[in-house]
Design an enzyme around this catalytic site. Structure first.
Site, mmCIF file in Angstrom:
data_model
loop_
_atom_site.group_PDB
_atom_site.id
_atom_site.type_symbol
_atom_site.label_atom_id
_atom_site.label_comp_id
_atom_site.label_asym_id
_atom_site.label_seq_id
_atom_site.Cartn_x
_atom_site.Cartn_y
_atom_site.Cartn_z
ATOM 1 N N GLU A 166 0.822 -1.217 0.000
ATOM 2 C CA GLU A 166 0.000 0.000 0.000
ATOM 3 C C GLU A 166 0.854 1.264 0.000
ATOM 4 O O GLU A 166 1.067 1.875 1.061
ATOM 5 C CB GLU A 166 -0.946 0.019 1.210
ATOM 6 C CG GLU A 166 -2.140 -0.886 1.065
ATOM 7 C CD GLU A 166 -3.122 -0.772 2.226
ATOM 8 O OE1 GLU A 166 -4.247 -1.268 2.066
ATOM 9 O OE2 GLU A 166 -2.760 -0.188 3.268
ATOM 10 N N GLU A 262 -6.579 -6.944 -1.221
ATOM 11 C CA GLU A 262 -7.019 -6.715 0.159
ATOM 12 C C GLU A 262 -8.298 -5.900 0.175
ATOM 13 O O GLU A 262 -8.381 -4.845 -0.437
ATOM 14 C CB GLU A 262 -5.930 -5.988 0.956
ATOM 15 C CG GLU A 262 -6.325 -5.693 2.410
ATOM 16 C CD GLU A 262 -5.222 -4.963 3.167
ATOM 17 O OE1 GLU A 262 -4.041 -5.301 2.953
ATOM 18 O OE2 GLU A 262 -5.536 -4.047 3.950
#
Length: 341
Positions: A166, A262
């Site tokens: 991320e 995710e």
């Protein structure tokens, strides 16, 4: 060759032989994945060219919740939950790999071997979290890490490489714009080249700015690699206004593959919910477009995004089934979606 995790070249060779023998004895029936254009959209396909959608579970940080790495749990996700992929988040900071490389590598290898033994695809997740720039010195071990894993499991069909979880603005991170994406791209390209130069054709996943919510930026300037997809992360309670979904639509409409490595049924902080209606909207969209998805998280953490109740044993036992009482509301929802209910 440099020593890796305290092992010289002889040690690495011996470990590789052991892993290859283990893999042979527990050979996987999964098909090697590639990206192809089907009806105007880039999707995953198997070796026969048939469209594949992966759906499954992500562990939580392996430095905290490694007890999920057991045969019964992986068998439960495969057989009782109908998952076909698991994700192994290797946090680098937060007392993770950077502090304990040998211990964390052992956990990663254990998880990979369990996935292979249970015919599951496995996402090897280099968990860029804080700081948010994958080029930061804290992540300097990325190239060596992926070299080692790819040498232990050369071109293995079960393995998917997620090279930057991320990217974000946290801690001198990357900006949420084209410049931020270029930093991520510059980081990912040499790792992908190394994998390809060593014969690894595996699917590679690359994150994008703003906590991997900007695959649209990648679509405008993609990496020159035919088997790279771009991740999208969302949490149903925080990302249901259409903005993040529109980023996904733009990416799909502009020639790149998207992979949701995710997502949570909660808010982005892991709490509140589960937001069932919003999750249905998201998963219906992903299923319609054959976009693979992985749910956060296969843990017993005290937060509403976890699929197991707090203090539940993450080894379900010899029957390889968690009871209804051991599964959270979010867990029941995800299991039902995996089972097609």
């Amino acid at each position: 060759m440099k020593k890796v995790l305290g092992l010289g070249i002889i040690g690495i060779v011996l470990v590789s032989i052991i892993v290859m023998v283990f893999t042979f004895m527990n050979s996987s029936s999964v098909s090697k994945l590639s990206i192809a254009e089907v009806e105007g959209q880039k999707v995953l396909v198997d070796e026969k060219g048939e469209v594949v959608q992966l759906r499954g579970m992500s562990a939580h940080g392996l430095q905290w919740y490694s007890s999920i790495l057991n045969e019964n749990a992986f068998a439960a996700f495969k057989n009782d939950w109908n998952a076909n992929v698991v994700r192994l988040p290797l946090y680098i900071g937060e007392n993770g790999y950077a502090k304990n490389p040998e211990a964390m590598m052992e956990k990663m290898i254990k998880g990979i071997d369990l996935a292979i033994a249970n015919d599951l695809y496995v996402i090897v997740d280099w968990h860029v979290h804080y700081p948010g720039d994958p080029n930061h010195e804290d992540y300097a071990g990325a190239m060596d890490f992926f070299k080692e894993i790819s040498s232990l499991y050369p071109n293995h069909p079960n393995i998917i490489y997620e090279v930057a979880n991320e990217p974000s603005e946290r801690g001198d991170g990357v900006t949420n714009d084209r410049e931020g994406w270029l930093k991520v791209k510059t980081y990912a390209e040499p790792i992908i080249k190394m994998l390809r130069d060593h014969g690894n054709e595996n699917l590679v996943l690359v994150g994008s700015p703003s906590w991997s919510q900007r695959p649209d930026l990648a679509a405008d300037d993609p990496i020159d690699d035919s088997n790279t997809a771009y991740t999208l992360h969302f949490y149903s309670g925080s990302h249901s206004d259409g903005h993040v979904m529109n980023n996904a639509k733009y990416a799909l409409e502009n020639g790149v593959a998207v992979f949701v490595s995710e997502f949570g049924t909660s808010e982005s902080n892991g709490h509140n919910g589960p937001y069932i209606e919003e999750s249905d909207e998201w998963l219906d969209f992903l299923d319609e477009h054959h976009v693979s998805w992985v749910n956060w998280s296969a843990s017993n953490k005290y937060e509403s995004s976890a699929v197991l109740m707090p203090d539940t044993n993450m080894d379900p036992g010899e029957d390889q089934v968690w009871s209804d009482e051991e599964i959270t509301e979010a867990g029941h929802y995800i299991r039902d979606r995996l089972l097609g209910k």
